[in-house]
Scaffold this motif. Structure first.
Motif, mmCIF file in Angstrom:
data_model
loop_
_atom_site.group_PDB
_atom_site.id
_atom_site.type_symbol
_atom_site.label_atom_id
_atom_site.label_comp_id
_atom_site.label_asym_id
_atom_site.label_seq_id
_atom_site.Cartn_x
_atom_site.Cartn_y
_atom_site.Cartn_z
ATOM 1 N N CYS A 274 47.037 48.473 51.060
ATOM 2 C CA CYS A 274 46.014 47.424 50.917
ATOM 3 C C CYS A 274 44.658 47.903 51.429
ATOM 4 O O CYS A 274 43.609 47.423 50.978
ATOM 5 C CB CYS A 274 46.440 46.165 51.670
ATOM 6 N N GLY A 275 44.675 48.857 52.336
ATOM 7 C CA GLY A 275 43.437 49.404 52.879
ATOM 8 C C GLY A 275 42.618 50.204 51.887
ATOM 9 O O GLY A 275 41.459 50.550 52.168
ATOM 10 N N ARG A 276 43.187 50.495 50.716
ATOM 11 C CA ARG A 276 42.407 51.219 49.692
ATOM 12 C C ARG A 276 41.296 50.345 49.121
ATOM 13 O O ARG A 276 40.299 50.865 48.618
ATOM 14 C CB ARG A 276 43.316 51.664 48.522
ATOM 15 N N LEU A 277 41.439 49.013 49.177
ATOM 16 C CA LEU A 277 40.494 48.144 48.471
ATOM 17 C C LEU A 277 39.120 48.109 49.131
ATOM 18 O O LEU A 277 38.103 48.286 48.455
ATOM 19 C CB LEU A 277 41.054 46.720 48.373
ATOM 20 N N LEU A 278 39.080 47.870 50.432
ATOM 21 C CA LEU A 278 37.797 47.703 51.122
ATOM 22 C C LEU A 278 37.495 48.948 51.937
ATOM 23 O O LEU A 278 38.204 49.264 52.898
ATOM 24 C CB LEU A 278 37.831 46.472 52.029
ATOM 25 N N ARG A 279 36.429 49.667 51.572
ATOM 26 C CA ARG A 279 36.069 50.900 52.266
ATOM 27 C C ARG A 279 34.714 50.800 52.965
ATOM 28 O O ARG A 279 34.363 51.660 53.760
ATOM 29 C CB ARG A 279 36.052 52.083 51.280
ATOM 30 N N THR A 280 33.917 49.784 52.624
ATOM 31 C CA THR A 280 32.646 49.552 53.304
ATOM 32 C C THR A 280 32.517 48.055 53.576
ATOM 33 O O THR A 280 33.286 47.239 53.055
ATOM 34 C CB THR A 280 31.432 50.008 52.466
ATOM 35 N N GLU A 281 31.544 47.693 54.372
ATOM 36 C CA GLU A 281 31.383 46.296 54.779
ATOM 37 C C GLU A 281 30.984 45.386 53.628
ATOM 38 O O GLU A 281 31.129 44.166 53.723
ATOM 39 C CB GLU A 281 30.354 46.202 55.908
ATOM 40 N N THR A 282 30.470 45.938 52.547
ATOM 41 C CA THR A 282 30.028 45.097 51.429
ATOM 42 C C THR A 282 31.043 45.056 50.287
ATOM 43 O O THR A 282 30.814 44.365 49.293
ATOM 44 C CB THR A 282 28.685 45.620 50.885
ATOM 45 N N ASP A 283 32.158 45.789 50.406
ATOM 46 C CA ASP A 283 33.148 45.836 49.319
ATOM 47 C C ASP A 283 33.853 44.493 49.174
ATOM 48 O O ASP A 283 34.103 43.786 50.160
ATOM 49 C CB ASP A 283 34.191 46.918 49.585
ATOM 50 N N GLN A 284 34.208 44.175 47.933
ATOM 51 C CA GLN A 284 35.020 43.005 47.641
ATOM 52 C C GLN A 284 35.899 43.313 46.442
ATOM 53 O O GLN A 284 35.639 44.236 45.677
ATOM 54 C CB GLN A 284 34.157 41.776 47.341
ATOM 55 N N GLY A 285 36.965 42.543 46.288
ATOM 56 C CA GLY A 285 37.856 42.743 45.150
ATOM 57 C C GLY A 285 39.099 41.901 45.314
ATOM 58 O O GLY A 285 39.098 40.891 46.032
ATOM 59 N N ARG A 286 40.171 42.347 44.660
ATOM 60 C CA ARG A 286 41.419 41.593 44.756
ATOM 61 C C ARG A 286 42.599 42.562 44.790
ATOM 62 O O ARG A 286 42.524 43.685 44.292
ATOM 63 C CB ARG A 286 41.567 40.617 43.589
ATOM 64 N N ILE A 287 43.683 42.088 45.414
ATOM 65 C CA ILE A 287 44.945 42.838 45.482
ATOM 66 C C ILE A 287 46.014 41.980 44.832
ATOM 67 O O ILE A 287 46.161 40.790 45.156
ATOM 68 C CB ILE A 287 45.338 43.142 46.932
ATOM 69 N N ILE A 288 46.759 42.565 43.908
ATOM 70 C CA ILE A 288 47.872 41.864 43.273
ATOM 71 C C ILE A 288 49.153 42.588 43.662
ATOM 72 O O ILE A 288 49.307 43.789 43.398
ATOM 73 C CB ILE A 288 47.734 41.837 41.733
ATOM 74 N N ILE A 289 50.065 41.884 44.306
ATOM 75 C CA ILE A 289 51.358 42.471 44.678
ATOM 76 C C ILE A 289 52.420 41.848 43.777
ATOM 77 O O ILE A 289 52.681 40.646 43.837
ATOM 78 C CB ILE A 289 51.687 42.229 46.165
ATOM 79 N N LEU A 290 53.044 42.688 42.946
ATOM 80 C CA LEU A 290 53.996 42.197 41.939
ATOM 81 C C LEU A 290 55.423 42.219 42.491
ATOM 82 O O LEU A 290 56.367 42.623 41.808
ATOM 83 C CB LEU A 290 53.885 43.051 40.675
ATOM 84 N N ASP A 291 55.576 41.784 43.725
ATOM 85 C CA ASP A 291 56.885 41.794 44.377
ATOM 86 C C ASP A 291 57.065 40.480 45.120
ATOM 87 O O ASP A 291 56.503 40.265 46.191
ATOM 88 C CB ASP A 291 56.971 42.991 45.345
ATOM 89 N N ARG A 292 57.868 39.587 44.534
ATOM 90 C CA ARG A 292 58.045 38.245 45.081
ATOM 91 C C ARG A 292 58.847 38.223 46.376
ATOM 92 O O ARG A 292 58.953 37.174 47.018
ATOM 93 C CB ARG A 292 58.761 37.360 44.050
ATOM 94 N N ARG A 293 59.415 39.358 46.774
ATOM 95 C CA ARG A 293 60.215 39.369 48.005
ATOM 96 C C ARG A 293 59.373 39.021 49.233
ATOM 97 O O ARG A 293 59.909 38.615 50.264
ATOM 98 C CB ARG A 293 60.897 40.727 48.178
ATOM 99 N N LEU A 294 58.052 39.173 49.122
ATOM 100 C CA LEU A 294 57.176 38.734 50.206
ATOM 101 C C LEU A 294 57.317 37.234 50.480
ATOM 102 O O LEU A 294 57.033 36.760 51.587
ATOM 103 C CB LEU A 294 55.719 39.055 49.875
#
Length: 684
Positions: free
Chosen positions: A644-664
């Protein structure tokens, strides 16, 4: 050194640094990390055990923090700062960016350098002898065994080394040097004899530079190799070092690798037979005084070679009889580390025979060293020393394997993982220590002037216990723990867990992914899709390409080439989709518009398929624990945070993470995994 003097220097350095960097923004978490490192170094918590484990999230600026706190303390206390990393990328960042940035603004002044292992440097004598066609007792018995291309390359290496245009390290030569050729000229521990002269030796020249440096950047493998030999071999002694272990969550794994040993029975026998043929040449290089050492070595060889042959035949017979049956991967692990009687008896004899050979080789090396004193520059003697040194290395490795395979383990101690691997041409005996905490305590924690360990992912399920157990620390031993959250705007990005019809263990999961992935990449410009296996990744890549999707897939080009293509597409406004596996989930830096859409296909549960993982899980269960909850889930938590840490690398980054595993959402361990993640805005 007074604490007031130290604090004054740290504050003054910070002011100079902040005033010199245009647009400098103070970071509260970074300043807090500097302060806590300082307190530990000054002995405020425990003067007898100055150890800090600091989890600092992405964006805090860990490296600049430990440079600000560590360098003044090390300089004022006449210690060397050793910065050890797990990746080449971080080494390059430190050497090329962070250290040069801080150097002009630091008092006391400091110098820095990068340390490499012996094998990265050529041996000047071996290179010269090979180029000049002098007798070589090695894989290449004479220079005419080399191809014309190899001879040309060696001549170029030798010429550049003589003129000073090349420092003698493999990494700085502009062209690749094939492994088979490099092994003939690389520096080896046993062949570094004072009688050969070190004044122009590339490794010893580099080693001399290390002695002058105030800050040394190194990788974990080299650091642990030095520590396992007692320290002070390549790097300064631990008592004279402040260690900063960055990316320190890798330390236990690398320590296990460092303690591992292997012995291929047929390959070892062939090496000994080849060496045995060379003994008459060794004898010819000595006078009568050395014949006792020659005879002793030959006697040991005459015992050891048949023993290896006999053990190989016995293991083959046991396999044919069904007593020892490898699995589908041609691997047979010995449950609970218990060896069959056949192996115990044979290895006990092999251990003694390798010891006898080691003693003979040591005497032989001493006699050759004396001969070289009498005949400086004698190429036959120096070549003989190189051959003996190589055999000493093989003998030491075989002896270590016997030791580890036969090591007695008490009822409360974890046994090593012990197994054999069967190939078409050999049977290889293997052993790896599982519990390395006591080794790290012995090598480093109890001896170092101070240790600072930093990483973005120490905790598993919001707790340091998993890491602490793996490296041999205790909650009550005086070591300090610190956890600092990243300053990034996690709430501004979304974590989505879609409602899906099946879970990863179901037969239809690949088909479901082939429908879900196109849905979640539609309309997105910069996507990374992380898979749990190459098989699944390649299967989905083929399916989606058949549907017309353009993809950049790990393994189809070099990592840097793929990332460059991805950046070019993003810069050009074209949608780009990267497919990768676990290695893309750590250390991948795609800031800003280079990654706004991260898809994780499956929770990163490691299936214990390797003998080491199987042995670790087995021992936890045999000890009354639950390997899944104590080993698998914590490790999955750490890996999921990294991914999950791949998404935000600077203080201004934004985006979304989709986890395709319902076991969570459906399993009892799910909430713990979710709660350990940064505070993204969740959608289900």
């Amino acid at each position: 050194m007074s604490s007031v003097q130290y604090r004054t220097l740290v504050r003054a350095n910070y002011r100079q640094l902040s005033q010199s960097i245009q647009g400098f923004k103070p970071r509260r978490e970074q300043n807090f990390l500097v302060a806590e490192i300082g307190k530990v170094l000054l002995g405020h918590y425990d003067a007898a055990r100055r150890i800090l484990v600091a989890e600092a999230g992405t964006g805090i600026g860990k490296s600049l923090a430990y440079l600000q706190a560590g360098i003044p303390w090390a300089r004022l206390n006449n210690k060397t700062l050793i910065i050890s990393t797990a990746t080449l990328a971080l080494q390059e960042q430190l050497i090329n960016k962070d250290l040069p940035l801080f150097q002009p603004h630091c008092e006391p002044a400091f110098t820095f350098t990068l340390a490499k292992g012996r094998a990265r440097y050529c041996c000047r004598q071996r290179l010269q002898d090979l180029v000049q066609g002098k007798s070589q007792i090695s894989m290449f018995e004479a220079a005419d065994a080399l191809t014309p291309a190899q001879q040309t390359q060696l001549a170029g290496l030798w010429q550049a080394l003589q003129t000073g245009d090349w420092a003698g390290d493999r990494d700085s030569w502009p062209e690749p040097v094939e492994n088979a050729l490099w092994t003939q000229i690389q520096t080896e521990r046993h062949s570094c004899q004072p009688q050969l002269g070190h004044s122009q030796c590339p490794f010893h020249l580099a080693r001399a530079e290390l002695d002058k440096a105030d800050v040394i950047v190194v990788n974990h493998a080299l650091l642990l190799a030095d520590l396992s030999m007692g320290g002070g071999i390549i790097l300064p002694e631990p008592e004279n070092c402040l260690y900063v272990l960055d990316e320190a969550h890798h330390i236990a794994h690398i320590a296990r690798e460092q303690g591992s040993a292997r012995l291929g029975l047929r390959s070892a026998r062939r090496n000994l037979e080849q060496f045995n043929k060379q003994v008459p040449q060794l004898a010819a290089a000595l006078n009568d005084d050395g014949q006792n050492a020659v005879n002793r070595t030959q006697q040991a060889l005459q015992q050891l070679i048949p023993s290896l042959t006999e053990l190989y035949k016995q293991l083959q017979s046991a396999q044919r009889a069904g007593d020892l049956t490898p699995d589908e991967q041609d691997c047979l692990r010995f449950a609970a580390g218990e060896l069959p009687g056949l192996l115990t008896h044979a290895l006990t004899a092999l251990k003694d025979e390798h010891k006898q050979l080691a003693q003979g080789l040591s005497r032989l090396q001493s006699e050759l060293a004396e001969a070289l004193k009498r005949q400086p520059g004698n190429s036959a003697v120096s070549a003989a020393m190189a051959a003996v040194s190589l055999q000493q290395l093989h003998t030491d490795e075989a002896g270590s394997l016997c030791e580890l395979m036969l090591k007695a383990v008490g009822p409360k101690h974890t046994p090593p993982a012990r197994w054999l691997e069967q190939s078409k041409t050999d049977i290889v005996l293997c052993a790896t220590p599982l519990a390395v905490g006591h080794l790290l305590e012995q090598w480093c924690w109890s001896r170092a002037a101070a240790v600072v360990m930093v990483s973005a992912t120490f905790t598993a399920l919001n707790d340091f216990s998993y890491f602490r157990r793996s490296v041999g620390l205790r909650a009550d031993d005086g070591s300090q723990y610190l956890r600092l959250n990243s300053p990034f705007d996690y709430a501004g990005s979304r974590l989505i867990i879609p409602a899906l019809g099946c879970e990863p263990q179901d037969a239809g999961f690949d088909a479901l992914l082939s429908e879900e992935i196109p849905r979640w990449i539609k309309g997105e410009t910069a996507t990374l899709v992380l898979f749990s296996s190459y098989r699944q990744m390649n299967t989905l890549a083929k399916t989606l390409r058949d549907k017309g999707h353009s993809l950049l897939v790990q393994g189809e080009a070099g990592r840097q080439a793929l990332l460059e293509l991805h950046r070019m597409k993003c810069d050009g406004g074209q949608p780009s989709v990267l497919f990768g596996t676990g290695s893309f989930a750590e250390g991948l830096d795609l800031p800003g518009h280079y990654l706004t859409n991260l898809i994780i296909t499956k929770l990163p549960f490691a299936v214990p398929t390797s003998p080491v993982e199987e042995a670790m899980a087995e021992w936890i269960n045999l000890s009354g624990g639950n390997a899944f909850m104590q080993l698998t889930v914590p490790e999955a938590s750490r890996k999921l945070i990294q991914a999950c840490g791949r998404l935000l690398r600077t203080e201004t980054d934004q985006g979304r993470i989709i986890i395709l595993d319902r076991r969570l959402l459906t399993r009892r361990y799910g909430p713990a995994l979710l709660n350990a993640l940064p505070p993204f805005s969740r959608e289900t």
